[in-house]
Design a protein around this motif. Structure first.
Motif, PDB file in Angstrom:
ATOM      1  N   ASP A  61      -1.294 -10.746  -7.295  1.00 18.50           N
ATOM      2  CA  ASP A  61      -2.214 -10.110  -6.347  1.00 18.50           C
ATOM      3  C   ASP A  61      -1.507  -9.256  -5.301  1.00 18.50           C
ATOM      4  OD1 ASP A  61      -4.566 -11.288  -7.454  1.00 18.50           O
ATOM      5  OD2 ASP A  61      -4.051 -13.166  -6.440  1.00 18.50           O
ATOM      6  N   THR A  62      -0.289  -9.618  -4.924  1.00 16.86           N
ATOM      7  CA  THR A  62       0.354  -8.933  -3.794  1.00 16.86           C
ATOM      8  C   THR A  62       1.688  -8.275  -4.148  1.00 16.86           C
ATOM      9  OG1 THR A  62       1.538 -10.936  -3.083  1.00 16.86           O
ATOM     10  CG2 THR A  62      -0.680 -10.589  -2.188  1.00 16.86           C
ATOM     11  N   ALA A  63       2.200  -8.512  -5.336  1.00 16.91           N
ATOM     12  CA  ALA A  63       3.462  -7.896  -5.744  1.00 16.91           C
ATOM     13  C   ALA A  63       3.176  -6.740  -6.709  1.00 16.91           C
ATOM     14  CB  ALA A  63       4.374  -8.930  -6.394  1.00 16.91           C
ATOM     15  N   ILE A  64       4.222  -6.006  -7.054  1.00 14.09           N
ATOM     16  CA  ILE A  64       4.081  -4.824  -7.903  1.00 14.09           C
ATOM     17  C   ILE A  64       4.704  -5.115  -9.255  1.00 14.09           C
ATOM     18  CG2 ILE A  64       4.750  -2.397  -8.167  1.00 14.09           C
ATOM     19  CD1 ILE A  64       4.804  -2.347  -5.036  1.00 14.09           C
ATOM     20  N   ALA A  65       3.870  -5.143 -10.283  1.00 16.49           N
ATOM     21  CA  ALA A  65       4.359  -5.420 -11.628  1.00 16.49           C
ATOM     22  C   ALA A  65       5.278  -4.294 -12.081  1.00 16.49           C
ATOM     23  CB  ALA A  65       3.187  -5.571 -12.596  1.00 16.49           C
TER      24      ALA A  65
ATOM     25  N   ALA B 210       0.821  -1.207   0.000  1.00 21.52           N
ATOM     26  CA  ALA B 210       0.000   0.000   0.000  1.00 21.52           C
ATOM     27  C   ALA B 210       0.858   1.262   0.000  1.00 21.52           C
ATOM     28  CB  ALA B 210      -0.937  -0.001   1.206  1.00 21.52           C
ATOM     29  N   GLU B 211       1.906   1.275   0.834  1.00 15.21           N
ATOM     30  CA  GLU B 211       2.748   2.462   0.931  1.00 15.21           C
ATOM     31  C   GLU B 211       3.545   2.689  -0.352  1.00 15.21           C
ATOM     32  OE1 GLU B 211       2.832   4.759   3.155  1.00 15.21           O
ATOM     33  OE2 GLU B 211       1.421   3.811   4.534  1.00 15.21           O
ATOM     34  N   VAL B 212       4.006   1.605  -0.961  1.00 15.03           N
ATOM     35  CA  VAL B 212       4.744   1.750  -2.219  1.00 15.03           C
ATOM     36  C   VAL B 212       3.842   2.312  -3.303  1.00 15.03           C
ATOM     37  CG1 VAL B 212       5.938   0.510  -4.062  1.00 15.03           C
ATOM     38  CG2 VAL B 212       6.422  -0.058  -1.671  1.00 15.03           C
ATOM     39  N   ARG B 213       2.639   1.782  -3.396  1.00  9.03           N
ATOM     40  CA  ARG B 213       1.711   2.269  -4.428  1.00  9.03           C
ATOM     41  C   ARG B 213       1.331   3.726  -4.169  1.00  9.03           C
ATOM     42  NH1 ARG B 213       0.535  -1.766  -7.772  1.00  9.03           N
ATOM     43  NH2 ARG B 213       0.348  -3.913  -6.999  1.00  9.03           N
ATOM     44  N   LEU B 214       1.121   4.093  -2.909  1.00 10.08           N
ATOM     45  CA  LEU B 214       0.801   5.482  -2.580  1.00 10.08           C
ATOM     46  C   LEU B 214       1.966   6.408  -2.929  1.00 10.08           C
ATOM     47  CD1 LEU B 214      -1.083   5.269   0.838  1.00 10.08           C
ATOM     48  CD2 LEU B 214      -1.940   6.299  -1.277  1.00 10.08           C
ATOM     49  N   ALA B 215       3.178   5.959  -2.647  1.00 10.07           N
ATOM     50  CA  ALA B 215       4.345   6.781  -2.953  1.00 10.07           C
ATOM     51  C   ALA B 215       4.441   7.052  -4.449  1.00 10.07           C
ATOM     52  CB  ALA B 215       5.617   6.088  -2.452  1.00 10.07           C
TER      53      ALA B 215
ATOM     54  N   LEU C 237       8.155  -6.750  -8.449  1.00  8.90           N
ATOM     55  CA  LEU C 237       8.923  -6.385  -7.269  1.00  8.90           C
ATOM     56  C   LEU C 237       8.102  -6.753  -6.050  1.00  8.90           C
ATOM     57  CD1 LEU C 237      10.097  -2.824  -8.402  1.00  8.90           C
ATOM     58  CD2 LEU C 237      11.264  -5.013  -8.725  1.00  8.90           C
ATOM     59  N   LEU C 238       8.732  -7.415  -5.098  1.00 12.27           N
ATOM     60  CA  LEU C 238       8.013  -7.883  -3.911  1.00 12.27           C
ATOM     61  C   LEU C 238       8.127  -6.866  -2.788  1.00 12.27           C
ATOM     62  CD1 LEU C 238       8.944 -11.663  -3.796  1.00 12.27           C
ATOM     63  CD2 LEU C 238       6.649 -10.742  -4.044  1.00 12.27           C
ATOM     64  N   PRO C 239       7.015  -6.253  -2.358  1.00  8.37           N
ATOM     65  CA  PRO C 239       7.055  -5.422  -1.156  1.00  8.37           C
ATOM     66  C   PRO C 239       7.247  -6.297   0.068  1.00  8.37           C
ATOM     67  CG  PRO C 239       4.798  -5.686  -1.911  1.00  8.37           C
ATOM     68  CD  PRO C 239       5.669  -6.362  -2.936  1.00  8.37           C
ATOM     69  N   VAL C 240       7.404  -5.683   1.230  1.00  6.22           N
ATOM     70  CA  VAL C 240       7.711  -6.469   2.428  1.00  6.22           C
ATOM     71  C   VAL C 240       6.591  -7.438   2.775  1.00  6.22           C
ATOM     72  CG1 VAL C 240       6.765  -4.778   4.060  1.00  6.22           C
ATOM     73  CG2 VAL C 240       8.648  -6.277   4.774  1.00  6.22           C
ATOM     74  N   ASP C 241       5.337  -7.103   2.400  1.00  8.37           N
ATOM     75  CA  ASP C 241       4.212  -7.990   2.690  1.00  8.37           C
ATOM     76  C   ASP C 241       3.770  -8.771   1.461  1.00  8.37           C
ATOM     77  OD1 ASP C 241       3.360  -5.717   1.396  1.00  8.37           O
ATOM     78  OD2 ASP C 241       1.511  -5.480   2.564  1.00  8.37           O
ATOM     79  N   GLY C 242       4.598  -8.813   0.425  1.00  2.00           N
ATOM     80  CA  GLY C 242       4.246  -9.558  -0.777  1.00  2.00           C
ATOM     81  C   GLY C 242       4.340 -11.059  -0.560  1.00  2.00           C
ATOM     82  N   GLU C 243       3.486 -11.789  -1.242  1.00  2.00           N
ATOM     83  CA  GLU C 243       3.461 -13.246  -1.136  1.00  2.00           C
ATOM     84  C   GLU C 243       3.818 -13.836  -2.501  1.00  2.00           C
ATOM     85  OE1 GLU C 243       3.642 -16.780  -0.780  1.00  2.00           O
ATOM     86  OE2 GLU C 243       3.104 -15.876   1.150  1.00  2.00           O
TER      87      GLU C 243
END
Length: 301
Positions: free
Chosen positions: A90-94, A38-43, A78-84
């Motif tokens: 669903d949980t990583a950032i393309a 969430a924080e990465v996407r907001l940034a 890219l895997l954020p700290v809470d990525g699975e």
């Protein structure tokens, strides 16, 4: 998540850019638990969008962490700290979406440093997903126009650490290069091509050839300009001298002088405002000229 009163550690990457004259208010850091999806996407979608002057701002992104490609190798994440890793889409950032979201802010240029790999291996010998015993080879993706992207390793390689430096091998030589070691032709500027050549040479040597940093985009893009800092300091010193005879600019000159050790874009703006005032001020004992290339103040009595 640490309590809000806890000071955040400063990353080596942000320290490098602060020394290049970028003000702390123009740097967004997400470290450890703050670097969640969430924080990465907001940034990216909110902070970069609000902070970017369309067509004028240069955006720099540094990411150090896990990456992973899908099973076919077509898409990189890219895997954020809470990525699975098992719920990749669903949980990583393309990576492709990340670039598109940054491009939507319409900056003048974008430079991205990725200390990650997409093979599915960690910096040790483990796999991010236990059911994938074979490393995946990520296929090279194109980058948008205006983007320069430097990655730590080729698509089927592992980004390794430099244990004695407590950094990723790529990150360590990237920071050393940006602080001046990569200036191959000694012209006081470091281009993306110079930086890549320096990082690649050292990483290949330290990894015995098992890790090869890659560059896509404009190799001629100037990333750091130490000479610009020198010009700022000379200009500020001349203004400070002029303020001794003109008390109207004493306060502004004092504020500008406070940035001598770490010039910022705001400091340059202050200088230009003082010059505009002096240009039309009655009784001015000096004539000032601002030359944009190089940026410097010429003072005549």
């Amino acid at each position: 998540r640490p309590p809000r009163s806890t000071p955040k550690p400063s990353s080596a990457a942000s320290d490098v850019y602060k020394r290049q004259g970028i003000h702390a208010t123009n740097i967004k850091e997400l470290i450890n638990t703050d670097a969640n999806e969430a924080e990465v996407r907001l940034a990216v979608k909110d902070w970069i969008g609000r902070s970017t002057k369309q067509g004028h701002s240069d955006v720099y992104v540094f990411f150090a962490g896990h990456g992973l490609a899908n099973q076919s190798g077509d898409d990189m994440y890219l895997l954020p700290v809470d990525g699975e890793p098992r719920l990749l889409s669903d949980t990583a950032i393309a990576r492709e979406r990340l670039f598109a979201d940054i491009a939507a802010a319409n900056p003048r240029s974008v430079t991205v440093f990725l200390d990650t790999c997409y093979s599915g291996t960690t910096r040790g010998t483990d796999m991010l997903i236990a059911s994938r015993p074979i490393a995946i080879k990520a296929l090279k993706q194109s980058v948008p126009e205006g983007f320069t992207v430097m990655t730590a390793a080729a698509g089927d390689q592992t980004a390794k650490p430099l244990e004695e430096a407590k950094h990723g091998m790529f990150s360590y030589f990237l920071m050393k290069g940006m602080e001046g070691d990569a200036d191959a032709n000694k012209d006081n500027q470091i281009t993306a091509g110079e930086l890549h050549a320096y990082v690649q040479q050292n990483v290949i040597q330290q990894s015995s050839g098992s890790q090869t940093p890659e560059l896509q985009g404009d190799s001629e893009r100037v990333l750091t300009d130490p000479e610009k800092i020198t010009r700022f300091r000379r200009t500020a010193a001349k203004l400070n001298y002029a303020s001794q005879d003109d008390p109207r600019i004493s306060y502004s000159s004092k504020l500008i002088s406070q940035e001598m050790s770490r010039p910022t874009e705001g400091g340059e703006l202050k200088i230009k405002r003082v010059l505009r005032f002096l240009r039309g001020a009655p009784g001015c004992q000096y004539r000032f000229e601002w030359q944009s290339k190089p940026n410097m103040l010429t003072c005549f009595t």
